[in-house]
Design a protein around this motif. Structure first.
Motif, PDB file in Angstrom:
ATOM      1  N   UNK A  31       1.113   6.849   5.941  1.00 40.51           N
ATOM      2  CA  UNK A  31       0.007   6.552   5.025  1.00 40.51           C
ATOM      3  C   UNK A  31       0.482   5.833   3.777  1.00 40.51           C
ATOM      4  N   UNK A  32       1.703   6.133   3.340  1.00 36.98           N
ATOM      5  CA  UNK A  32       2.268   5.478   2.164  1.00 36.98           C
ATOM      6  C   UNK A  32       3.203   4.371   2.625  1.00 36.98           C
ATOM      7  N   UNK A  33       3.150   3.206   1.943  1.00 35.48           N
ATOM      8  CA  UNK A  33       4.040   2.121   2.366  1.00 35.48           C
ATOM      9  C   UNK A  33       5.516   2.477   2.141  1.00 35.48           C
ATOM     10  N   UNK A  34       6.337   2.278   3.167  1.00 37.52           N
ATOM     11  CA  UNK A  34       7.782   2.445   2.993  1.00 37.52           C
ATOM     12  C   UNK A  34       8.486   1.102   3.148  1.00 37.52           C
ATOM     13  N   UNK A  35       7.699   0.055   3.431  1.00 42.10           N
ATOM     14  CA  UNK A  35       8.268  -1.290   3.582  1.00 42.10           C
ATOM     15  C   UNK A  35       7.363  -2.335   2.939  1.00 42.10           C
ATOM     16  N   UNK A  36       7.923  -3.525   2.740  1.00 43.47           N
ATOM     17  CA  UNK A  36       7.114  -4.704   2.453  1.00 43.47           C
ATOM     18  C   UNK A  36       7.472  -5.741   3.506  1.00 43.47           C
ATOM     19  N   UNK A  37       6.587  -6.693   3.735  1.00 40.73           N
ATOM     20  CA  UNK A  37       6.910  -7.745   4.695  1.00 40.73           C
ATOM     21  C   UNK A  37       6.840  -9.091   3.993  1.00 40.73           C
ATOM     22  N   UNK A  38       7.136 -10.114   4.765  1.00 40.50           N
ATOM     23  CA  UNK A  38       7.077 -11.482   4.267  1.00 40.50           C
ATOM     24  C   UNK A  38       5.720 -11.773   3.619  1.00 40.50           C
ATOM     25  N   UNK A  39       4.667 -11.243   4.236  1.00 37.59           N
ATOM     26  CA  UNK A  39       3.320 -11.594   3.781  1.00 37.59           C
ATOM     27  C   UNK A  39       2.643 -10.526   2.938  1.00 37.59           C
ATOM     28  N   UNK A  40       3.175  -9.305   2.949  1.00 29.06           N
ATOM     29  CA  UNK A  40       2.413  -8.199   2.365  1.00 29.06           C
ATOM     30  C   UNK A  40       3.257  -7.356   1.411  1.00 29.06           C
ATOM     31  N   UNK A  41       2.732  -7.171   0.208  1.00 28.80           N
ATOM     32  CA  UNK A  41       3.424  -6.329  -0.772  1.00 28.80           C
ATOM     33  C   UNK A  41       2.973  -4.876  -0.605  1.00 28.80           C
ATOM     34  N   UNK A  42       3.714  -4.018  -1.252  1.00 28.25           N
ATOM     35  CA  UNK A  42       3.395  -2.594  -1.229  1.00 28.25           C
ATOM     36  C   UNK A  42       1.973  -2.331  -1.736  1.00 28.25           C
ATOM     37  N   UNK A  43       1.605  -3.024  -2.825  1.00 25.48           N
ATOM     38  CA  UNK A  43       0.271  -2.816  -3.400  1.00 25.48           C
ATOM     39  C   UNK A  43      -0.813  -3.236  -2.411  1.00 25.48           C
ATOM     40  N   UNK A  44      -0.581  -4.379  -1.752  1.00 22.24           N
ATOM     41  CA  UNK A  44      -1.576  -4.837  -0.782  1.00 22.24           C
ATOM     42  C   UNK A  44      -1.724  -3.826   0.349  1.00 22.24           C
ATOM     43  N   UNK A  45      -0.599  -3.347   0.829  1.00 26.74           N
ATOM     44  CA  UNK A  45      -0.652  -2.393   1.945  1.00 26.74           C
ATOM     45  C   UNK A  45      -1.390  -1.123   1.533  1.00 26.74           C
ATOM     46  N   UNK A  46      -1.073  -0.671   0.314  1.00 27.39           N
ATOM     47  CA  UNK A  46      -1.731   0.563  -0.155  1.00 27.39           C
ATOM     48  C   UNK A  46      -3.236   0.354  -0.275  1.00 27.39           C
ATOM     49  N   UNK A  47      -3.622  -0.808  -0.806  1.00 26.75           N
ATOM     50  CA  UNK A  47      -5.059  -1.078  -0.951  1.00 26.75           C
ATOM     51  C   UNK A  47      -5.776  -1.177   0.385  1.00 26.75           C
ATOM     52  N   UNK A  48      -5.134  -1.829   1.331  1.00 23.13           N
ATOM     53  CA  UNK A  48      -5.751  -1.897   2.672  1.00 23.13           C
ATOM     54  C   UNK A  48      -5.939  -0.497   3.241  1.00 23.13           C
TER      55      UNK A  48
END
Ligand code: B12
Length: 427
Positions: free
Chosen positions: A403-420
């Motif tokens: 549920x919590x981001x443990x990674x970031x990718x080329x296209x997606x930051x931690x904040x974006x993942x959390x918001x999604x």
């Protein structure tokens, strides 16, 4: 005094799963009992006890061997528990097993408190280890197949262990060792082991080394009868990696369920491909199947293709509609944040999940569940993080809760993942 004490740690999240009895450890316990060993189980996911109570409990049991279950999100606690045990009984061998320890044994053995790892399928390995440590008979450690251990600071891997070819020869999980009332899904069973598919985010293929074995239908029926007679179970939850693979086998299962007049409902998980036929879905419905959970993963064809899922959105839509029309409820699992995911593909996934939910009705809902992509040891993505431009933010297993981001990718930051993730929760 007990020969082998098996411990299932909890995670640090307040929501740890305790719906399902720990079937892997219960299988191991059953086989140890068959060979004359005494076994006890402490399931900390289900039994809520304090550290002090735990210490008293273990001290009283005076185990000759302690075996601790290691999955990704409970691994750190497994280590903490191993330390507590070594503090009480310095000489007791501590054996780790389960998906996480099997996937990264070298790393896990770096922990001083871990003596041995039993890799992959462990029923017979634990019997041989008990023979070695307790009865002092049988093989030397180096000749016990399927383990990794330390010798003078060096990690030794013994020969691979063949998997048990006939699952019917295995005793049923030793459910009498746990308080079955603590589990909401007490009717959980495994009718077959392993997965032959190679999705890049899933460890099932690695853990089963691509093998797939099934139990005979009469053997499964016998276990269901015990669940009904002894544990008053009314709903069966089939947890196989791949249940609907051989439709002939499923039809035979359904026929037997009906013939027995068990008067139960049941549910299972399935893949979208190979696509289950409408015939088999109808047969399942008539035999009491109330719900199927499908791994849909994404609403973007390109992503589905690249993660090696082998499905596409049209196929998913068709299967979900068909299953719903036949009268079976559904859960669809999604993952967001794959290395290939972009804002656009995630928008598609969220829109697709809404579309699928709309297929559902009040009596037969279509539920959707989201997880954040997490590189799991034993998967392609974990092994090749650089290649897939996966940036690890947290290397503390405690945080791997999907549920919590443990990674970031080329296209997606931690904040974006959390918001999604928040968006999918509010629906
Ligand atoms: C059913 C299942 C569940 C069920 C039931 C789990 C349970 N209590 O048994 C539920 C839905 C609750 C679940 C939850 C989770 N699961 Co799960 N689950 C599975 C699944 C599909 C089958 C497991 C199973 O019962 N197999 C049949 C039994 C007989 O085999 P087994 O469990 O592997 O056990 C054998 C060996 O591993 C070994 N062994 C197992 N435990 C132990 C313990 C000791 C001491 C020893 C020596 C040996 C040993 O011996 C056993 C007998 O041969 C597997 C996929 C897979 N193929 O393994 C994922 C899997 C194990 N789960 C996984 C994950 C990540 C989770 C969660 C963390 C997910 C989450 N979002 O929270 C939680 C953690 C739950 C918890 N705290 O225990 C990952 C683990 C990855 C990893 N590297 O750790 C897997 C591999 C799935 C994947 N796609 O990658 N899961």
């Amino acid at each position: 005094v007990v020969d082998i004490l098996i411990i299932i740690p909890s995670s640090i999240d307040k929501y740890t799963r305790h719906e399902v009895p720990p079937l892997g450890p219960l299988y191991i316990a059953a086989t140890l009992k068959k060979y004359g060993y005494s076994v006890e189980i402490i399931d900390l996911c289900a039994q809520k006890i304090s550290r002090e109570e735990f210490i008293v409990l273990v001290s009283e049991k005076k185990p000759k061997i302690v075996a601790i279950s290691s999955l990704i999100n409970i691994h750190n606690n497994a280590i903490r528990i191993a330390k507590i045990i070594k503090n009480i009984f310095n000489d007791v061998p501590i054996i780790f097993g389960g998906a996480h320890a099997s996937a990264i044994p070298n790393e896990v053995l770096k922990e001083e408190v871990v003596d041995i790892i039993s890799l992959f399928e462990s029923e017979l390995t634990l019997v041989e280890l008990a023979d070695y440590y307790i009865r002092k008979t049988g093989n030397d450690l180096k000749d016990i197949k399927g383990i990794a251990y330390k010798n003078n600071g060096q990690v030794i891997f013994t020969d691979k262990r063949q998997r048990v070819s006939d699952l019917d020869t295995m005793p049923f999980p030793a459910r009498e060792l746990v308080d079955m009332k603590l589990y909401t899904e007490a009717g959980s069973i495994i009718t077959g082991r392993g997965c032959i598919y190679k999705c890049k985010f899933c460890a099932a293929n690695y853990l089963s080394e691509g093998t797939y074995r099934t139990r005979s239908i009469p053997n499964i029926i016998e276990e269901i009868r015990i669940l009904i007679d002894e544990y008053d179970v009314k709903d069966i939850f089939i947890l196989d990696d791949t249940f609907i693979l051989d439709e002939g086998r499923i039809a035979e299962f359904c026929e037997s369920i009906e013939k027995e007049n068990f008067n139960i409902t049941w549910s299972c998980t399935s893949r979208i491909n190979p696509p289950p036929s409408s015939d088999i879905l109808k047969i399942m419905k008539n035999a009491g199947c109330r719900k199927i959970s499908f791994g849909v993963e994404s609403g973007d064809n390109e992503v589905l293709k690249k993660v090696n899922k082998g499905t596409n959105v049209d196929q998913v839509r068709e299967i979900i509609k068909m299953t719903h029309d036949i009268g079976i409820a559904l859960t669809c699992f999604f993952i967001i944040g794959f290395p290939y995911d972009t804002r656009e593909s995630i928008e598609k996934t969220i829109a697709f999940s809404k579309e699928l939910r709309a297929i559902g009705s009040k009596e037969k809902p279509v539920y959707t569940t989201f997880s954040l992509f997490t590189p799991l040891p034993g998967t392609v993505f974990y092994n090749e993080m650089d290649k897939y431009k996966i940036k690890l933010l947290k290397d503390n297993w405690d945080y791997y809760n999907f549920n919590d981001p443990v990674i970031e990718t080329e296209h997606l930051s931690k904040e974006m993942l959390r918001n999604y993730m928040l968006r999918t929760m509010s629906k």
